[in-house]
Scaffold this motif. Structure first.
Motif, PDB file in Angstrom:
ATOM      1  N   GLY A  70      -1.553  22.403   3.099  1.00  0.00           N
ATOM      2  CA  GLY A  70      -1.279  22.414   4.520  1.00  0.00           C
ATOM      3  C   GLY A  70      -2.487  21.840   5.375  1.00  0.00           C
ATOM      4  O   GLY A  70      -2.603  21.504   6.490  1.00  0.00           O
ATOM      5  N   ASP A  71      -3.289  21.208   4.462  1.00  0.00           N
ATOM      6  CA  ASP A  71      -4.686  20.818   4.946  1.00  0.00           C
ATOM      7  C   ASP A  71      -4.475  19.267   5.490  1.00  0.00           C
ATOM      8  O   ASP A  71      -4.011  18.431   4.872  1.00  0.00           O
ATOM      9  N   SER A  72      -5.017  18.930   6.450  1.00  0.00           N
ATOM     10  CA  SER A  72      -5.031  17.785   7.268  1.00  0.00           C
ATOM     11  C   SER A  72      -6.213  16.832   6.640  1.00  0.00           C
ATOM     12  O   SER A  72      -5.994  15.509   7.192  1.00  0.00           O
ATOM     13  N   ASP A  73      -6.982  17.077   5.908  1.00  0.00           N
ATOM     14  CA  ASP A  73      -8.106  16.421   5.459  1.00  0.00           C
ATOM     15  C   ASP A  73      -7.307  15.168   4.550  1.00  0.00           C
ATOM     16  O   ASP A  73      -7.954  14.149   4.311  1.00  0.00           O
ATOM     17  N   TYR A  74      -6.096  15.146   3.983  1.00  0.00           N
ATOM     18  CA  TYR A  74      -5.590  14.240   3.166  1.00  0.00           C
ATOM     19  C   TYR A  74      -5.159  12.995   4.231  1.00  0.00           C
ATOM     20  O   TYR A  74      -4.678  11.705   3.726  1.00  0.00           O
ATOM     21  N   VAL A  75      -4.832  13.462   5.435  1.00  0.00           N
ATOM     22  CA  VAL A  75      -4.058  12.510   6.323  1.00  0.00           C
ATOM     23  C   VAL A  75      -4.872  10.966   6.502  1.00  0.00           C
ATOM     24  O   VAL A  75      -4.384   9.987   6.206  1.00  0.00           O
ATOM     25  N   PRO A  76      -6.065  11.050   6.676  1.00  0.00           N
ATOM     26  CA  PRO A  76      -6.818   9.693   6.695  1.00  0.00           C
ATOM     27  C   PRO A  76      -6.685   8.782   5.410  1.00  0.00           C
ATOM     28  O   PRO A  76      -6.401   7.387   5.517  1.00  0.00           O
ATOM     29  N   VAL A  77      -6.688   9.530   4.332  1.00  0.00           N
ATOM     30  CA  VAL A  77      -6.284   8.739   3.063  1.00  0.00           C
ATOM     31  C   VAL A  77      -5.005   7.999   2.970  1.00  0.00           C
ATOM     32  O   VAL A  77      -4.664   7.067   2.681  1.00  0.00           O
ATOM     33  N   ILE A  78      -3.983   8.917   3.287  1.00  0.00           N
ATOM     34  CA  ILE A  78      -2.503   8.420   3.633  1.00  0.00           C
ATOM     35  C   ILE A  78      -2.588   7.319   4.567  1.00  0.00           C
ATOM     36  O   ILE A  78      -1.940   6.160   4.231  1.00  0.00           O
ATOM     37  N   GLU A  79      -2.807   7.486   5.772  1.00  0.00           N
ATOM     38  CA  GLU A  79      -2.999   6.531   6.784  1.00  0.00           C
ATOM     39  C   GLU A  79      -3.704   5.196   6.289  1.00  0.00           C
ATOM     40  O   GLU A  79      -3.220   4.102   6.598  1.00  0.00           O
ATOM     41  N   SER A  80      -4.687   5.292   5.893  1.00  0.00           N
ATOM     42  CA  SER A  80      -5.559   4.264   5.314  1.00  0.00           C
ATOM     43  C   SER A  80      -4.849   3.311   4.207  1.00  0.00           C
ATOM     44  O   SER A  80      -4.624   1.960   4.397  1.00  0.00           O
ATOM     45  N   VAL A  81      -3.917   3.850   3.271  1.00  0.00           N
ATOM     46  CA  VAL A  81      -3.159   3.311   2.211  1.00  0.00           C
ATOM     47  C   VAL A  81      -2.185   2.565   2.941  1.00  0.00           C
ATOM     48  O   VAL A  81      -1.671   1.436   2.820  1.00  0.00           O
ATOM     49  N   ARG A  82      -1.391   3.333   3.870  1.00  0.00           N
ATOM     50  CA  ARG A  82      -0.086   2.735   4.660  1.00  0.00           C
ATOM     51  C   ARG A  82      -0.503   1.577   5.331  1.00  0.00           C
ATOM     52  O   ARG A  82       0.009   0.446   5.457  1.00  0.00           O
ATOM     53  N   ARG A  83      -1.838   1.710   6.164  1.00  0.00           N
ATOM     54  CA  ARG A  83      -2.191   0.593   6.757  1.00  0.00           C
ATOM     55  C   ARG A  83      -2.646  -0.608   6.067  1.00  0.00           C
ATOM     56  O   ARG A  83      -2.209  -1.899   6.282  1.00  0.00           O
ATOM     57  N   ASN A  84      -3.495  -0.437   4.915  1.00  0.00           N
ATOM     58  CA  ASN A  84      -3.949  -1.509   4.315  1.00  0.00           C
ATOM     59  C   ASN A  84      -2.957  -2.359   3.270  1.00  0.00           C
ATOM     60  O   ASN A  84      -3.166  -3.513   2.882  1.00  0.00           O
ATOM     61  N   TYR A  85      -2.079  -1.659   2.708  1.00  0.00           N
ATOM     62  CA  TYR A  85      -0.939  -2.049   1.881  1.00  0.00           C
ATOM     63  C   TYR A  85       0.756  -2.107   2.269  1.00  0.00           C
ATOM     64  O   TYR A  85       1.386  -1.845   1.371  1.00  0.00           O
ATOM     65  N   ALA A  86       0.684  -2.092   3.595  1.00  0.00           N
ATOM     66  CA  ALA A  86       1.974  -1.812   4.051  1.00  0.00           C
ATOM     67  C   ALA A  86       3.109  -3.023   3.508  1.00  0.00           C
ATOM     68  O   ALA A  86       4.105  -2.705   3.479  1.00  0.00           O
ATOM     69  N   LYS A  87       2.651  -4.194   3.265  1.00  0.00           N
ATOM     70  CA  LYS A  87       3.405  -5.232   2.851  1.00  0.00           C
ATOM     71  C   LYS A  87       3.983  -4.983   1.476  1.00  0.00           C
ATOM     72  O   LYS A  87       5.300  -5.286   1.111  1.00  0.00           O
ATOM     73  N   ARG A  88       3.273  -4.240   0.671  1.00  0.00           N
ATOM     74  CA  ARG A  88       3.578  -4.390  -0.745  1.00  0.00           C
ATOM     75  C   ARG A  88       3.600  -2.636  -1.187  1.00  0.00           C
ATOM     76  O   ARG A  88       4.325  -2.646  -2.311  1.00  0.00           O
ATOM     77  N   LEU A  89       3.328  -1.939  -0.477  1.00  0.00           N
ATOM     78  CA  LEU A  89       3.510  -0.407  -0.824  1.00  0.00           C
ATOM     79  C   LEU A  89       4.204   0.496   0.075  1.00  0.00           C
ATOM     80  O   LEU A  89       3.800   0.509   1.231  1.00  0.00           O
ATOM     81  N   GLN A  90       5.190   1.150  -0.437  1.00  0.00           N
ATOM     82  CA  GLN A  90       5.737   2.040   0.750  1.00  0.00           C
ATOM     83  C   GLN A  90       5.266   3.599   0.222  1.00  0.00           C
ATOM     84  O   GLN A  90       5.704   3.814  -0.949  1.00  0.00           O
ATOM     85  N   LEU A  91       4.616   4.349   1.036  1.00  0.00           N
ATOM     86  CA  LEU A  91       4.048   5.470   0.462  1.00  0.00           C
ATOM     87  C   LEU A  91       4.770   6.750   1.169  1.00  0.00           C
ATOM     88  O   LEU A  91       4.785   6.901   2.446  1.00  0.00           O
ATOM     89  N   GLU A  92       5.479   7.343   0.415  1.00  0.00           N
ATOM     90  CA  GLU A  92       6.248   8.328   1.043  1.00  0.00           C
ATOM     91  C   GLU A  92       5.802   9.692   0.518  1.00  0.00           C
ATOM     92  O   GLU A  92       5.207   9.881  -0.600  1.00  0.00           O
ATOM     93  N   LEU A  93       5.436  10.488   1.558  1.00  0.00           N
ATOM     94  CA  LEU A  93       4.729  11.699   1.514  1.00  0.00           C
ATOM     95  C   LEU A  93       5.718  12.940   1.829  1.00  0.00           C
ATOM     96  O   LEU A  93       6.457  13.193   2.793  1.00  0.00           O
ATOM     97  N   ILE A  94       5.757  13.678   0.646  1.00  0.00           N
ATOM     98  CA  ILE A  94       6.421  15.032   0.853  1.00  0.00           C
ATOM     99  C   ILE A  94       5.541  16.161   0.614  1.00  0.00           C
ATOM    100  O   ILE A  94       4.452  15.978  -0.123  1.00  0.00           O
ATOM    101  N   VAL A  95       5.624  17.174   1.451  1.00  0.00           N
ATOM    102  CA  VAL A  95       4.677  18.143   1.639  1.00  0.00           C
ATOM    103  C   VAL A  95       5.316  19.411   1.354  1.00  0.00           C
ATOM    104  O   VAL A  95       6.374  19.787   1.750  1.00  0.00           O
ATOM    105  N   PHE A  96       4.617  20.434   0.653  1.00  0.00           N
ATOM    106  CA  PHE A  96       4.940  21.702   0.408  1.00  0.00           C
ATOM    107  C   PHE A  96       3.966  22.563   1.046  1.00  0.00           C
ATOM    108  O   PHE A  96       2.625  22.217   0.617  1.00  0.00           O
TER     109      PHE A  96
END
Length: 133
Positions: A70-96
């Motif tokens: 439930g930790d938001s500490d992972y959000v910056p990494v996820i946002e960075s991947v999405r921002r930097n590789y948006a044209k070649r990579l779709q990152l779907e996040l599933i959270v439990f």
């Protein structure tokens, strides 16, 4: 591909650790626990390593990252991947997550349809009050 659960081991409560392992494995997950308290870097490094291999090979991909936290500490990494590789990579996040432990930033990053509460999974419990004596 197998799914993996990575978490901090509870060395002070062997019975709790046993029940957690049984609960995850009964749902079909590989269970891996670490004595090390800070496992965020293990999860982050695993995620970045996977993205790096895709980018090195000049591939396009859809990655489904299942995060049990439930930790938001992972959000910056996820946002960075999405921002930097948006044209070649779709990152779907599933959270439990346990409902009371989930941050609103993580809900936003995943989208409410990709958030699942451990509290609502039938048969999934680490409550020791029901453990066999």
């Amino acid at each position: 591909a197998a799914f993996r659960v990575v978490r901090v081991r509870n060395d002070s409560d062997v019975e709790y650790e046993k029940r957690a392992r049984e609960a995850w494995e009964s749902c079909g997950y590989l269970y891996q626990s670490h004595a090390e308290k800070d496992i965020d870097h293990i999860i982050t490094n695993f995620s970045w390593d996977h993205v790096s291999k895709i980018m090195e090979n000049n591939l396009t991909a859809h990655i489904r990252l299942v995060l049990v936290s439930g930790d938001s500490d992972y959000v910056p990494v996820i946002e960075s991947v999405r921002r930097n590789y948006a044209k070649r990579l779709q990152l779907e996040l599933i959270v439990f997550s346990w409902e009371e432990k989930l941050s609103s930033r993580l809900i936003q990053a995943a989208g409410s349809g990709n958030v699942h509460f451990l509290d609502n999974i039938e048969g999934f419990t680490t409550d020791l009050s029901h453990a066999a004596k």
